[in-house]
Design a protein around this motif. Sequence first.
Motif, PDB file in Angstrom:
ATOM      1  N   HIS A 123     -14.742  23.459   2.582  1.00 32.87           N
ATOM      2  CA  HIS A 123     -14.735  22.868   1.238  1.00 32.87           C
ATOM      3  C   HIS A 123     -13.539  21.935   1.088  1.00 32.87           C
ATOM      4  O   HIS A 123     -12.635  21.930   1.916  1.00 32.87           O
ATOM      5  CB  HIS A 123     -14.667  23.971   0.175  1.00 32.87           C
ATOM      6  N   ASP A 139     -10.665  20.968  -2.081  1.00 30.21           N
ATOM      7  CA  ASP A 139     -10.226  21.461  -3.386  1.00 30.21           C
ATOM      8  C   ASP A 139     -10.374  20.340  -4.416  1.00 30.21           C
ATOM      9  O   ASP A 139     -10.235  19.179  -4.088  1.00 30.21           O
ATOM     10  CB  ASP A 139      -8.755  21.908  -3.319  1.00 30.21           C
ATOM     11  N   HIS A 183     -11.388  22.105   4.536  1.00 24.56           N
ATOM     12  CA  HIS A 183     -10.727  23.253   5.156  1.00 24.56           C
ATOM     13  C   HIS A 183     -11.573  24.498   4.954  1.00 24.56           C
ATOM     14  O   HIS A 183     -12.571  24.460   4.221  1.00 24.56           O
ATOM     15  CB  HIS A 183      -9.298  23.419   4.610  1.00 24.56           C
TER      16      HIS A 183
HETATM   17 FE   LIG Z   1      -9.236  25.432  -0.657  1.00 29.71          FE
END
Ligand SMILES: [Fe+2]
Length: 317
Positions: free
Chosen positions: A185, A187, A242
Amino acid sequence: MSESQTSVELPILDISQPLNPSFLSSLAEACKTWGFFHIINHGISKDLFSKLYLLSNDLFNLPSDTKLKVGPFSSIKTYTPHFIASPYFESLRVSGPNFLDSAQSSANALFVQQNSEFSEILQEYGRKMEELSKNIIKVLLMSLKHGFGKKDYESEFKNCHGYMRINNYSPPESLEVEVEGLGMHTDMSCVTIVYQDEIGGLQVKSKEGKWMDIRPCEGTLVVNIGDMLQAWSNEKFRSSEHRVVLKQPANRFSLAFFWCFEDEKVIIAPDEVVGEGNVRLYNPFVCLDYLKFRESNERGKFEKVGFTVRDFAGIGH
Ligand SMILES: [Fe+2]
Ligand SMILES: O=C(O)CCC(=O)C(=O)O
C-alpha cells in the motif's frame, strides 16, 4: 548496490542536531528514491515504548468479542479486526488532536476497570509525534530548496493533524513460508512515523519493483512520505509502496503515526516547488475528496495500490 542486497541503506536524520547542507541533499535524494528515511534522537524514551508495548498487549489480548465493541460495526469504530487488512493483522486507531479523549472512548468500551494509564500514555505519545511531525516537515522543506522555510511552512502545513494506529501482527504458529502481515500500500498522509519492534518485516518496493527490508534498529524511527506530500511536492518526494511480511512465528508490534493535511485543504504544488520549466503532475484536489475516493473503493480501502493519488489527480492518468 549489489545484486544480493535486500535491505536498504537510508539516511539517518539526527533531529537534535543542526542540519548541514550535504545531509539535506542526501535526505532529499532518499525521499525521491525511496520515500523513506530514519530518525534518531527523537526524544521518545525507551520507557515510553515499553509502556506502549505493554498496554497494547493488554488490549490485543482481550477476547475478540470484547475488541469488537469498538470494531467496524460499533459506533466507535476504532478497532480493525483480523481478516480486514490481512488474517494476521489487527489495529486500534487513536485520533488527534485530542488523543486522550479518543483513547479514552475506546478504553471505556474495552476495559472493565478504569484504565486511565492507557489514554494518558497514548496522549503523551500523540503529542510527541505531533511535535516530531512538524519538525520533520520543516526539515523536508529545507531539503527541497535552500531558503524554503518558515513562511511556506506556516501557509501550507499549519493546519495538519495526526492520528495513530497501534498494530498487532500475529502470524500462524507454523510458518513455513513468509506471509504478508499487511499488503502492499501507500500511505495517504503527508508523512508517517513508524516505530517497529525488533521482529522486523517492513519492506519498501524499489522503483525497479524489488522488495527491500527496512531493518529495525533500536532507538530509530522510520519516516515515510505519503500521497499528500507526493502530490504537494510534484513528486520531488515519493510515496512508496510498502508492506509488512512475517518471516518468523513471533508476534510483531508497531505504531504508525500519520500526519495529514486538513480535510478542506486544496492540494496544489506551489510554483517554487514545481520549479520553472517543469510540468505540473497533478490537478489541484481537495484532500477529503481523495480520502473518500480511497475509502469508497473496495480496493482503495486498505490503501491498495491502483487507487492512489496518481490515479485520482495525476495529469495524464
Ligand atoms: Fe503504511
Ligand atoms: O507495521 C508497520 O511497520 C508499518 C505499518 C504501515 O505501513 C501502516 O500502518 O500504514
